[in-house]
Design an enzyme around this catalytic site. Structure first.
Site, PDB file in Angstrom:
ATOM      1  N   CYS A 143       0.827  -1.219   0.000  1.00  0.00           N
ATOM      2  CA  CYS A 143       0.000   0.000   0.000  1.00  0.00           C
ATOM      3  C   CYS A 143       0.854   1.258   0.000  1.00  0.00           C
ATOM      4  CB  CYS A 143      -0.941  -0.009   1.198  1.00  0.00           C
ATOM      5  SG  CYS A 143      -0.094  -0.230   2.778  1.00  0.00           S
TER       6      CYS A 143
ATOM      7  N   ARG B 195      -5.264   4.527  -6.519  1.00  0.00           N
ATOM      8  CA  ARG B 195      -5.939   5.135  -5.359  1.00  0.00           C
ATOM      9  C   ARG B 195      -6.829   6.277  -5.825  1.00  0.00           C
ATOM     10  NH1 ARG B 195      -4.066   4.939  -0.433  1.00  0.00           N
ATOM     11  NH2 ARG B 195      -6.239   5.388  -0.007  1.00  0.00           N
TER      12      ARG B 195
HETATM   13  N1  NVA Z   1      -0.667  -0.064   8.221  1.00  0.00           N
HETATM   14  C1  NVA Z   1      -0.253   1.244   7.735  1.00  0.00           C
HETATM   15  C2  NVA Z   1      -0.923   1.541   6.445  1.00  0.00           C
HETATM   16  C3  NVA Z   1      -0.474   2.832   5.800  1.00  0.00           C
HETATM   17  C4  NVA Z   1      -1.199   3.119   4.516  1.00  0.00           C
HETATM   18  C5  NVA Z   1      -0.568   2.286   8.778  1.00  0.00           C
HETATM   19  O1  NVA Z   1      -1.668   2.250   9.360  1.00  0.00           O
HETATM   20  O2  NVA Z   1       0.291   3.126   9.035  1.00  0.00           O
HETATM   21  N1   CP Z   2      -1.419   3.870   1.168  1.00  0.00           N
HETATM   22  C1   CP Z   2      -1.745   4.983   1.825  1.00  0.00           C
HETATM   23  O1   CP Z   2      -2.817   5.119   2.425  1.00  0.00           O
HETATM   24  O2   CP Z   2      -0.809   5.961   1.759  1.00  0.00           O
HETATM   25  P1   CP Z   2      -0.834   7.357   2.533  1.00  0.00           P
HETATM   26  O3   CP Z   2      -0.622   7.056   3.994  1.00  0.00           O
HETATM   27  O4   CP Z   2       0.280   8.156   1.936  1.00  0.00           O
HETATM   28  O5   CP Z   2      -2.180   7.995   2.324  1.00  0.00           O
END
Ligand code: NVA
Ligand code: CP
Length: 328
Positions: free
Chosen positions: A270, A315
Site C-alpha cells: 500500500c 488510489r
Molecule cells: N498499516 C499502515 C498503512 C499505511 C497506509 C498504517 O496504518 O500506518
Molecule cells: N497507502 C496509503 O494510504 O498511503 P498514505 O498514507 O500516503 O495515504
C-alpha cells in the site's frame, strides 16, 4: 446499482456486486481521465477531508479526484481543527454536514468513523482507521483485475503484521471477491479471530478461502500476489520497532519468497515502504538494528514484478469512483 447517499466505511458493508460496480466505475473514470474527457459534473459540491494521521496518497487522491469532478475540498490537518480536542465527533459531523456534501475521515479507531457517519447526513468515507483501509482495497482490487483480467480464484498472500488495517482489509476484500487469502506470519500477528470467522463464512459463499500459516514456504507457494505493509503502523509507539523487526524479519518479502510464488506473481504494497535507507525512520532503524531494508527488499520493490506505483495511481481513480457513486 444505486449507491447514492451511502457511507463507505468498510468493505464488509458492501456486497460483491456493489464492489464490482465501484471497480467498474473506477475503470471508466480512469479511461475518461486518460482520454482527457472532462468529468467535472459535480461542480458546486464541496467535500471535507479530515486527517488525524498523516498521508501522501490518500490525501492527494481525494484532492485530485475532487478537483477532477469539479468539486471544492477543504483539508483539515492532524493539528489544525477542533476535532476531538474541543469538539466531539458527533458535533463535528453535524457542523460539517451542514457545509459539505461529503466527509472523508482518516484517524484512529473504526468506531470514530462509524460515529461520524451516524451523525452526518452526508456520505462519510473512511480514509484509513486502525482496523480498516477500504479505499486502499478498491485500488488493490482494480490493480489485480487490470493485471490478471479477473479476481475470483486469485491467491493473495499477505506477509507481516496481518492483524492491523491492511491485513484485516485484504482478508475481507479477498473473501468478498472469491479470492484465496493467506496470512503468512507468526501467530501473534494473525488477524482477529472473530473477523477471521466472519470472513470464512463470506468465503464459503463466494468460493474464496482463508488460510493462516507461520510457514513461509507453504504460505507463498503458488501465490499470484505477494503483499506486505510496514511493520509498525501510524499511531503505534516507537518502542515496538525492536520486537517487530525481530519477530517479522522471517516474513520479509525477498527474492526467495517471490521465487517460491507462482512464476507470474506480482508484488504489492500500500506504501509507504521501508525498502532502503532513504527515509528518516529507515535510516534510524538501519543504524539501530544494522539492517538496510525491512518488510520488502529493495530488489523486490524495484523488480518488474512490483506493481506498487500502478497501485498508488489507482488510489485516485477508485477514490473518485467512491465519491462519484455516493454523491450522484
Ligand atoms: N498499516 C499502515 C498503512 C499505511 C497506509 C498504517 O496504518 O500506518
Ligand atoms: N497507502 C496509503 O494510504 O498511503 P498514505 O498514507 O500516503 O495515504
Amino acid at each position: 446499482m444505486d449507491l447514492k447517499g451511502r457511507d463507505f466505511l468498510k468493505l464488509l458493508d458492501f456486497t460483491p456486486e456493489e464492489i464490482v460496480y465501484l471497480l467498474d466505475v473506477a475503470a471508466d473514470l480512469k479511461d475518461k481521465k486518460k482520454r482527457g474527457v472532462p468529468m467535472d459534473t459535480l461542480r458546486g459540491k464541496n467535500v471535507a477531508l479530515i486527517f488525524e494521521k498523516t498521508s501522501t496518497r490518500t490525501r492527494c487522491a481525494f484532492e485530485v479526484a475532487a478537483h477532477d469532478l469539479g468539486m471544492g475540498c477543504t483539508y483539515l490537518d492532524p493539528t489544525g481543527s477542533q476535532i476531538g480536542k474541543k469538539e466531539s465527533i458527533a458535533d463535528t459531523a453535524r457542523v460539517l454536514a451542514g457545509m459539505f456534501e461529503g466527509i472523508e475521515y482518516r484517524g484512529f479507531e473504526q468506531s470514530i468513523v462509524e460515529e461520524l457517519a451516524e451523525y452526518s447526513k452526508v456520505p462519510v468515507w473512511n480514509g484509513l482507521t486502525n482496523e480498516f483501509h477500504p479505499t486502499q482495497m478498491l485500488a488493490d482490487l482494480l490493480t489485480i483485475r487490470e493485471h490478471f483480467g479477473y479476481l475470483k480464484g486469485i491467491k493473495l498472500t499477505y506477509m507481516g503484521d496481518a492483524r492491523y488495517n491492511m491485513g484485516n482489509s485484504l482478508m475481507v476484500a479477498c473473501a468478498k471477491m472469491g479470492m484465496h487469502f493467506t496470512a503468512c506470519t507468526t501467530a501473534k500477528y494473525f488477524p482477529d479471530k472473530a473477523l477471521v470467522e466472519t470472513c470464512e463464512k463470506i468465503a464459503a459463499k463466494t468460493g474464496g478461502s482463508i488460510t493462516l500459516t507461520e510457514d513461509v514456504d507453504a504460505g507463498t507457494a503458488g501465490a499470484n500476489v505477494i503483499y506486505t505493509d510496514v511493520w509498525v503502523s501510524m499511531g503505534e509507539p516507537d518502542e515496538v520497532w525492536e520486537e517487530r523487526i525481530r519477530e517479522l524479519s522471517p516474513y520479509q518479502v525477498n527474492k526467495a519468497a517471490m521465487d517460491n510464488a507462482d512464476e507470474n506473481a506480482i508484488f504489492m504494497h500500500c506504501l509507504p515502504a521501508f525498502h532502503d535507507l532513504k527515509t528518516k525512520i529507515g535510516a534510524q532503524m538501519g543504524e539501530r538494528f544494522g539492517i538496510s531494508e525491512m518488510e520488502v527488499t529493495d530488489e523486490v520493490f524495484e523488480s518488474a514484478q512490483s506493481l506498487v506505483f500502478e497501485e498508488a495511481e489507482n488510489r485516485m481513480h477508485t477514490i473518485k469512483a467512491v465519491m462519484y457513486a455516493t454523491l450522484v
